[in-house]
Design a protein around this motif. Structure first.
Motif, PDB file in Angstrom:
ATOM      1  N   ARG A 296      31.011  54.579  45.037  1.00 26.85           N
ATOM      2  CA  ARG A 296      31.223  53.364  45.822  1.00 26.85           C
ATOM      3  C   ARG A 296      30.587  52.154  45.146  1.00 26.85           C
ATOM      4  N   GLU A 297      29.417  52.356  44.557  1.00 24.52           N
ATOM      5  CA  GLU A 297      28.757  51.258  43.862  1.00 24.52           C
ATOM      6  C   GLU A 297      29.554  50.831  42.636  1.00 24.52           C
ATOM      7  N   GLY A 298      30.155  51.798  41.924  1.00 25.91           N
ATOM      8  CA  GLY A 298      30.978  51.433  40.775  1.00 25.91           C
ATOM      9  C   GLY A 298      32.142  50.553  41.173  1.00 25.91           C
ATOM     10  N   ALA A 299      32.788  50.886  42.291  1.00 33.41           N
ATOM     11  CA  ALA A 299      33.899  50.076  42.774  1.00 33.41           C
ATOM     12  C   ALA A 299      33.414  48.717  43.265  1.00 33.41           C
ATOM     13  N   ALA A 300      32.285  48.702  43.960  1.00 35.83           N
ATOM     14  CA  ALA A 300      31.748  47.442  44.468  1.00 35.83           C
ATOM     15  C   ALA A 300      31.381  46.504  43.322  1.00 35.83           C
ATOM     16  N   ALA A 301      30.802  47.043  42.263  1.00 37.27           N
ATOM     17  CA  ALA A 301      30.415  46.210  41.121  1.00 37.27           C
ATOM     18  C   ALA A 301      31.628  45.564  40.478  1.00 37.27           C
ATOM     19  N   ALA A 302      32.728  46.314  40.367  1.00 37.77           N
ATOM     20  CA  ALA A 302      33.943  45.756  39.774  1.00 37.77           C
ATOM     21  C   ALA A 302      34.518  44.652  40.650  1.00 37.77           C
ATOM     22  N   LEU A 303      34.496  44.853  41.977  1.00 37.15           N
ATOM     23  CA  LEU A 303      34.986  43.823  42.895  1.00 37.15           C
ATOM     24  C   LEU A 303      34.113  42.572  42.831  1.00 37.15           C
ATOM     25  N   ALA A 304      32.812  42.763  42.778  1.00 32.41           N
ATOM     26  CA  ALA A 304      31.905  41.624  42.763  1.00 32.41           C
ATOM     27  C   ALA A 304      32.041  40.795  41.496  1.00 32.41           C
ATOM     28  N   ALA A 305      32.479  41.421  40.408  1.00 32.14           N
ATOM     29  CA  ALA A 305      32.639  40.700  39.150  1.00 32.14           C
ATOM     30  C   ALA A 305      33.798  39.715  39.188  1.00 32.14           C
ATOM     31  N   GLY A 306      34.718  39.918  40.123  1.00 32.38           N
ATOM     32  CA  GLY A 306      35.836  38.991  40.269  1.00 32.38           C
ATOM     33  C   GLY A 306      37.013  39.337  39.379  1.00 32.38           C
ATOM     34  N   GLY A 307      38.114  38.642  39.604  1.00 32.80           N
ATOM     35  CA  GLY A 307      39.314  38.842  38.805  1.00 32.80           C
ATOM     36  C   GLY A 307      40.129  40.052  39.204  1.00 32.80           C
ATOM     37  N   THR A 308      39.829  40.650  40.360  1.00 36.65           N
ATOM     38  CA  THR A 308      40.567  41.824  40.815  1.00 36.65           C
ATOM     39  C   THR A 308      41.535  41.438  41.926  1.00 36.65           C
ATOM     40  N   PRO A 309      42.625  42.184  42.089  1.00 41.91           N
ATOM     41  CA  PRO A 309      43.578  41.864  43.153  1.00 41.91           C
ATOM     42  C   PRO A 309      42.937  42.007  44.541  1.00 41.91           C
ATOM     43  N   GLY A 310      43.210  41.049  45.404  1.00 38.75           N
ATOM     44  CA  GLY A 310      42.670  41.091  46.755  1.00 38.75           C
ATOM     45  C   GLY A 310      42.177  39.721  47.190  1.00 38.75           C
ATOM     46  N   MET A 311      41.596  39.672  48.394  1.00 43.61           N
ATOM     47  CA  MET A 311      41.077  38.431  48.962  1.00 43.61           C
ATOM     48  C   MET A 311      39.614  38.638  49.346  1.00 43.61           C
ATOM     49  N   GLU A 312      38.788  37.669  49.001  1.00 46.27           N
ATOM     50  CA  GLU A 312      37.359  37.722  49.340  1.00 46.27           C
ATOM     51  C   GLU A 312      36.716  39.010  48.796  1.00 46.27           C
ATOM     52  N   THR A 313      36.998  39.310  47.547  1.00 43.60           N
ATOM     53  CA  THR A 313      36.537  40.578  46.987  1.00 43.60           C
ATOM     54  C   THR A 313      35.013  40.646  46.862  1.00 43.60           C
ATOM     55  N   ALA A 314      34.339  39.516  46.670  1.00 46.46           N
ATOM     56  CA  ALA A 314      32.876  39.544  46.626  1.00 46.46           C
ATOM     57  C   ALA A 314      32.316  39.935  47.991  1.00 46.46           C
ATOM     58  N   SER A 315      32.923  39.423  49.060  1.00 48.10           N
ATOM     59  CA  SER A 315      32.495  39.805  50.408  1.00 48.10           C
ATOM     60  C   SER A 315      32.778  41.279  50.667  1.00 48.10           C
ATOM     61  N   LEU A 316      33.918  41.757  50.185  1.00 44.11           N
ATOM     62  CA  LEU A 316      34.239  43.176  50.330  1.00 44.11           C
ATOM     63  C   LEU A 316      33.213  44.038  49.611  1.00 44.11           C
ATOM     64  N   ALA A 317      32.822  43.622  48.413  1.00 42.62           N
ATOM     65  CA  ALA A 317      31.813  44.377  47.670  1.00 42.62           C
ATOM     66  C   ALA A 317      30.508  44.462  48.452  1.00 42.62           C
ATOM     67  N   ALA A 318      30.098  43.365  49.063  1.00 44.68           N
ATOM     68  CA  ALA A 318      28.862  43.366  49.849  1.00 44.68           C
ATOM     69  C   ALA A 318      28.963  44.311  51.042  1.00 44.68           C
ATOM     70  N   LEU A 319      30.115  44.348  51.686  1.00 45.89           N
ATOM     71  CA  LEU A 319      30.325  45.243  52.815  1.00 45.89           C
ATOM     72  C   LEU A 319      30.286  46.701  52.358  1.00 45.89           C
ATOM     73  N   MET A 320      30.872  46.979  51.220  1.00 45.05           N
ATOM     74  CA  MET A 320      30.849  48.345  50.682  1.00 45.05           C
ATOM     75  C   MET A 320      29.422  48.784  50.374  1.00 45.05           C
ATOM     76  N   ARG A 321      28.623  47.882  49.821  1.00 47.54           N
ATOM     77  CA  ARG A 321      27.250  48.230  49.485  1.00 47.54           C
ATOM     78  C   ARG A 321      26.404  48.468  50.730  1.00 47.54           C
ATOM     79  N   ALA A 322      26.785  47.807  51.815  1.00 52.64           N
ATOM     80  CA  ALA A 322      26.040  47.966  53.063  1.00 52.64           C
ATOM     81  C   ALA A 322      26.489  49.160  53.884  1.00 52.64           C
ATOM     82  N   ALA A 323      27.627  49.729  53.525  1.00 51.57           N
ATOM     83  CA  ALA A 323      28.181  50.828  54.314  1.00 51.57           C
ATOM     84  C   ALA A 323      27.309  52.070  54.198  1.00 51.57           C
ATOM     85  N   ASP A 324      27.192  52.783  55.311  1.00 56.73           N
ATOM     86  CA  ASP A 324      26.475  54.051  55.277  1.00 56.73           C
ATOM     87  C   ASP A 324      27.290  55.081  54.497  1.00 56.73           C
TER      88      ASP A 324
END
Length: 208
Positions: free
Chosen positions: A177-205
């Motif tokens: 999950r952290e590997g995916a979150a890091a890629a989203l946080a770096a930007g340039g990936t398909p989607g909307m508000e991907t940095a916010s999504l990465a933060a939510l993934m990192r906070a998920a139990d």
């Protein structure tokens, strides 16, 4: 809503809090000639959503004939997840997202409180812009404001059902999950508000 229970563990209160904070969604209902939908800002409290339609929209015209069963769809951050980011073999792509569905009865609201509704709605979003001095309808030419108010109609949705999907790779281990979150946080990936999504993934139990 996604059927995997790993993504369906958030409480109704959490789903409602997200929808209320987002304050924008798509309201849909079945009209006489097929599905109808409008993108709307709204207020949500005590099991009731309120908003307004331009009077000439198809949903407003349909509601003039009586209440309708409706669905208010509220979406959050979303993003494509490449399996290469997990660092694990034999995985497939997916899409992570947050979404809340509010079901209920949609009806036109009394127009007598139209000005109050507009003021409540603008106050809710202007508050997010503090310390900017909030815009209020009192700043408008009142004759012009009255003419504009006649072009819209208020609606209310009595919420009878709440469903949500918080899909943050909870079915994967923390490292994947952290590997995916890091890629989203770096930007340039398909989607909307991907940095916010990465933060939510990192906070998920880790619920897998």
């Amino acid at each position: 809503m996604h059927p995997n229970p790993a993504f369906r563990k958030r409480s109704e209160a959490e789903a409602l809090d997200f929808a209320s904070a987002r304050g924008f969604g798509i309201i849909t209902a079945k009209g006489p000639d097929g599905p109808l939908a409008s993108h709307v800002p709204f207020l949500l409290a005590d099991g009731r959503a309120e908003g307004h339609f331009v009077r000439s929209t198809a949903l407003a015209r349909a509601l003039a004939k009586g209440p309708l069963d409706a669905l208010l769809i509220v979406s959050g951050p979303d993003g494509y997840i490449s399996p290469d980011w997990y660092g694990e073999a034999d995985k497939v792509p997916t899409w992570n997202y947050l979404a809340v569905h509010l079901r209920g009865t949609l009806r036109l609201a009394p127009e007598i409180d139209m000005r109050g509704h507009v003021d409540r709605l603008s106050a809710r979003f202007e508050h997010a812009l503090l310390p900017k001095t909030p815009w209020t309808s009192a700043k408008m030419d009142q004759d012009l404001m009255a003419r504009m108010m006649r072009t819209i109609v208020p609606w209310e949705l009595s919420v009878t059902g709440v469903e949500s999907t918080f899909k943050f790779n909870q079915n994967r281990g923390a490292k994947a999950r952290e590997g995916a979150a890091a890629a989203l946080a770096a930007g340039g990936t398909p989607g909307m508000e991907t940095a916010s999504l990465a933060a939510l993934m990192r906070a998920a139990d880790d619920e897998h």
